[in-house]
Design an enzyme around this catalytic site. Structure first.
Site, PDB file in Angstrom:
ATOM      1  N   HIS A 307     -25.001  19.091 -27.012  1.00 57.72           N
ATOM      2  CA  HIS A 307     -25.981  18.550 -26.058  1.00 57.72           C
ATOM      3  C   HIS A 307     -27.041  17.782 -26.861  1.00 57.72           C
ATOM      4  O   HIS A 307     -27.742  18.367 -27.673  1.00 57.72           O
ATOM      5  CB  HIS A 307     -26.606  19.740 -25.311  1.00 57.72           C
ATOM      6  CG  HIS A 307     -27.664  19.358 -24.347  1.00 57.72           C
ATOM      7  ND1 HIS A 307     -27.451  19.294 -22.990  1.00 57.72           N
ATOM      8  CD2 HIS A 307     -28.960  19.023 -24.528  1.00 57.72           C
ATOM      9  CE1 HIS A 307     -28.567  18.935 -22.385  1.00 57.72           C
ATOM     10  NE2 HIS A 307     -29.494  18.768 -23.305  1.00 57.72           N
ATOM     11  N   HIS A 350     -35.004  26.620 -26.337  1.00 60.51           N
ATOM     12  CA  HIS A 350     -35.731  25.968 -27.434  1.00 60.51           C
ATOM     13  C   HIS A 350     -37.232  26.194 -27.340  1.00 60.51           C
ATOM     14  O   HIS A 350     -37.759  26.564 -26.294  1.00 60.51           O
ATOM     15  CB  HIS A 350     -35.438  24.465 -27.472  1.00 60.51           C
ATOM     16  CG  HIS A 350     -35.814  23.723 -26.203  1.00 60.51           C
ATOM     17  ND1 HIS A 350     -35.159  23.889 -25.023  1.00 60.51           N
ATOM     18  CD2 HIS A 350     -36.767  22.797 -25.960  1.00 60.51           C
ATOM     19  CE1 HIS A 350     -35.678  23.108 -24.097  1.00 60.51           C
ATOM     20  NE2 HIS A 350     -36.669  22.448 -24.640  1.00 60.51           N
ATOM     21  N   GLU A 356     -44.061  19.805 -22.771  1.00 58.82           N
ATOM     22  CA  GLU A 356     -43.133  19.241 -21.787  1.00 58.82           C
ATOM     23  C   GLU A 356     -43.619  19.560 -20.371  1.00 58.82           C
ATOM     24  O   GLU A 356     -43.577  20.708 -19.943  1.00 58.82           O
ATOM     25  CB  GLU A 356     -41.730  19.853 -21.963  1.00 58.82           C
ATOM     26  CG  GLU A 356     -41.142  19.703 -23.358  1.00 58.82           C
ATOM     27  CD  GLU A 356     -39.742  20.312 -23.454  1.00 58.82           C
ATOM     28  OE1 GLU A 356     -39.138  20.618 -22.405  1.00 58.82           O
ATOM     29  OE2 GLU A 356     -39.265  20.498 -24.583  1.00 58.82           O
ATOM     30  N   HIS A 383     -44.066  23.469 -20.103  1.00 58.87           N
ATOM     31  CA  HIS A 383     -43.719  24.263 -21.280  1.00 58.87           C
ATOM     32  C   HIS A 383     -44.499  23.660 -22.427  1.00 58.87           C
ATOM     33  O   HIS A 383     -44.160  22.599 -22.944  1.00 58.87           O
ATOM     34  CB  HIS A 383     -42.194  24.243 -21.500  1.00 58.87           C
ATOM     35  CG  HIS A 383     -41.449  24.768 -20.305  1.00 58.87           C
ATOM     36  ND1 HIS A 383     -40.399  24.114 -19.711  1.00 58.87           N
ATOM     37  CD2 HIS A 383     -41.656  25.898 -19.566  1.00 58.87           C
ATOM     38  CE1 HIS A 383     -39.969  24.820 -18.674  1.00 58.87           C
ATOM     39  NE2 HIS A 383     -40.726  25.900 -18.561  1.00 58.87           N
ATOM     40  N   HIS A 389     -38.369  28.177 -23.771  1.00 56.40           N
ATOM     41  CA  HIS A 389     -37.804  27.964 -22.434  1.00 56.40           C
ATOM     42  C   HIS A 389     -36.358  27.521 -22.559  1.00 56.40           C
ATOM     43  O   HIS A 389     -35.844  27.323 -23.648  1.00 56.40           O
ATOM     44  CB  HIS A 389     -38.635  26.956 -21.637  1.00 56.40           C
ATOM     45  CG  HIS A 389     -38.715  25.588 -22.254  1.00 56.40           C
ATOM     46  ND1 HIS A 389     -39.523  25.312 -23.334  1.00 56.40           N
ATOM     47  CD2 HIS A 389     -38.078  24.430 -21.974  1.00 56.40           C
ATOM     48  CE1 HIS A 389     -39.388  24.042 -23.674  1.00 56.40           C
ATOM     49  NE2 HIS A 389     -38.508  23.480 -22.868  1.00 56.40           N
TER      50      HIS A 389
HETATM   51  O1  LIG Z   1     -36.691  21.782 -21.192  1.00 54.98           O
HETATM   52  C1  LIG Z   1     -36.112  20.977 -20.467  1.00 54.98           C
HETATM   53  O2  LIG Z   1     -35.487  21.318 -19.463  1.00 54.98           O
HETATM   54  C2  LIG Z   1     -36.075  19.517 -20.870  1.00 54.98           C
HETATM   55  C3  LIG Z   1     -35.033  19.304 -21.893  1.00 54.98           C
HETATM   56  C4  LIG Z   1     -33.795  18.857 -21.538  1.00 54.98           C
HETATM   57  C5  LIG Z   1     -32.813  18.712 -22.488  1.00 54.98           C
HETATM   58  O3  LIG Z   1     -31.603  18.247 -22.114  1.00 54.98           O
HETATM   59  C6  LIG Z   1     -33.042  19.046 -23.806  1.00 54.98           C
HETATM   60  C7  LIG Z   1     -34.307  19.485 -24.170  1.00 54.98           C
HETATM   61  C8  LIG Z   1     -35.309  19.615 -23.222  1.00 54.98           C
HETATM   62  O4  LIG Z   1     -36.540  20.012 -23.553  1.00 54.98           O
HETATM   63 FE   LIG Z   2     -37.553  21.619 -22.963  1.00 59.72          FE
END
Ligand SMILES: O=C(O)Cc1cc(O)ccc1O
Ligand SMILES: [Fe+2]
Length: 467
Positions: A307, A350, A356, A383, A389
């Site tokens: 991903h 992560h 974010e 976040h 999260h």
């Molecule tokens: O946190 C989230 O949903 C946003 C996000 C999406 C992704 O595909 C990879 C990292 C990210 O922070």
């Molecule tokens: Fe994220």
């Protein structure tokens, strides 16, 4: 009766291009040729320059436009601090002392629609960082309005460029440069200083906005992607010149007065003038408002495994002084094919040094459940710096066990993210007054994450590295 130069078929003509040097005249001959400021500009117009960067900014950053208008914009009495209208005031307070800096993950239920507000009084600062007086940082807003702004009014912000993300309802934005019609799944950017009026042709509106106190949005570098992809230059649309001739001849507080509201250090000021602010007959320059249809985004992703970082979905980026590190990235999650082999396809778990803030324009987000108490259109999440999260437990189990066929995700949906290198503080309104914070966000999302640990392999049991 004020006379306007548009016929409605012409009203929404646009010029295409991002950061292009454009020109437009509503009356032919209104633009001086070979001059910016002739002794007597054509048609008896005034020449007025609008600077979006320091005069001496390097050429590749320099932004300005020349406006040819019936009266100069300085022709008004002094501004005075605005008084609350019907108790409806925007929530703009952003002194760092008033913001709440907390490490918790936050999620909001959909923000309320409002009937008594217009676009300006319906602005609510949810979170922010920095300070507009220092031209540093950003503000993140929700707007909810049920009324058009008065036809005799205009608004501008001295604090920054405003990126508007329409979520529900149509915004018909009249600017000094001409008109922009902004529908859900479209965005608009109104640069610092540009005067505008927001009309609601089809009822109440709600959406998100980001005010950028420093610099301007750019398109992200494409690097090895090559010369096309993501948001393409020609899909950004700028208005054509459109003006009203109401240059006013009656008393300042007479019925024909125009109210100009200024946002200056997150405080509103007002003045009244007898002439319309929308009297620009022609303009040229690279500092102008524009819109973009998110449906035109050319989404790019992995065709092998893993991903990728969400930076591949960046529509616009406002860089800091440090290469690759943004004060604000505007990122979208549009419908796309996932084909990754032996891959956990939703976002990974992560923690990020960037903060974010996410919103949902329509549909559902592949890492989070929708429905009551979930991540829902018109709601949001934050976040912050290093707040862990990732997918909620159900999404994790679903993706862990899914058969990895090519799969279209996000059909009919679009989430977005305002990502910033700055730690973001939440306002009193965002934390308390709006009453939308989901108290059980952590439990709801991650309370049910399972242990999949298989235990120490047979031969390793009893080894000293288990303390
Ligand atoms: O946190 C989230 O949903 C946003 C996000 C999406 C992704 O595909 C990879 C990292 C990210 O922070
Ligand atoms: Fe994220």
């Amino acid at each position: 009766m004020p006379v306007t130069n548009f016929d409605f078929k012409e009203k929404y003509r646009y010029q295409n291009g991002f950061d292009s040097y454009l020109e437009s005249e509503a009356v032919s001959g209104a633009l001086p040729i070979g001059h910016n400021s002739p002794q007597k500009p054509p048609l008896g117009l005034y020449a007025e320059k609008l600077s979006g960067t320091a005069f001496t900014a390097p050429r590749h950053e320099n932004k300005q436009s020349w406006l040819y208008r019936i009266l100069p914009s300085c022709s008004h009495p002094p501004f005075v601090q605005a008084t609350p209208r019907n108790g409806q005031e925007p929530v703009l307070e952003q002194s760092p002392a008033r913001l709440h800096y907390i490490p918790n993950q936050l999620r909001w239920d959909p923000f309320d629609h409002e009937s008594d507000t217009d676009f300006v009084s319906g602005l609510r600062l949810v979170a922010g960082a920095g300070d507009p007086t220092l031209k540093q940082g950003l503000g993140m807003y929700i707007y909810a309005a049920g009324k058009s702004m008065s036809a005799q009014s205009a608004f501008y912000s001295a604090d920054g460029d405003l990126l508007i993300v329409a979520q529900d309802g149509v915004l018909d934005i009249r600017t000094e440069f001409g008109w922009l019609l902004v529908r859900p799944m479209e965005i608009a950017v109104i640069p610092r200083g540009v005067r505008y009026q927001v009309l609601l042709p089809s009822g109440p509106v709600r959406g998100y906005a980001l005010e950028l106190y420093q610099g301007h949005f750019q398109l992200p570098e494409l690097g090895p992607i090559g010369s096309n992809g993501l948001a393409n230059v020609r899909d950004f649309q700028a208005p054509v010149a459109c003006f009203s001739e109401d240059h006013g001849s009656i008393a300042l507080d007479g019925p024909n007065s125009y109210t100009i509201t200024a946002k200056f250090n997150n405080t509103l000021f007002e003045t009244k003038q007898p002439h319309t602010p929308f009297d620009v007959v022609a303009w040229h320059g690279n500092y102008y408002p524009y819109k973009y249809d998110l449906g035109r985004f050319n989404t790019i992703g992995s065709i092998s495994f893993d991903h990728p970082d969400p930076s591949i979905f960046t529509v616009l980026s406002a860089p800091s002084d440090h290469a690759g590190t943004a004060i604000a990235d505007f990122v979208i999650f549009p419908p796309r094919w996932l084909v990754g082999e032996d891959t956990f396809r939703p976002p990974w778990y992560h923690r990020n040094t960037m903060s974010e803030f996410m919103g949902l324009i329509t549909g559902a987000y592949d890492a989070k459940k929708g429905g009551k108490g979930g991540f829902v259109p018109g709601g949001a999440s934050l976040h912050n710096v290093m707040s862990g999260h990732g997918p909620d437990a159900a999404s994790y189990e679903g993706a862990r066990n899914a058969e990895l066929k090519p799969q279209k995700v996000g059909e009919g949906s679009c989430a977005f993210m305002f990502e910033s290198c700055l730690m973001v503080g939440v306002t009193d309104w965002g934390l308390e007054t709006c009453h939308k914070v989901q108290e059980d966000y952590n439990e709801h999302s991650w309370g049910g994450v399972k242990v999949h640990w298989k235990g120490m392999p047979e031969g390793e049991k009893g080894q000293g590295h288990l303390l």
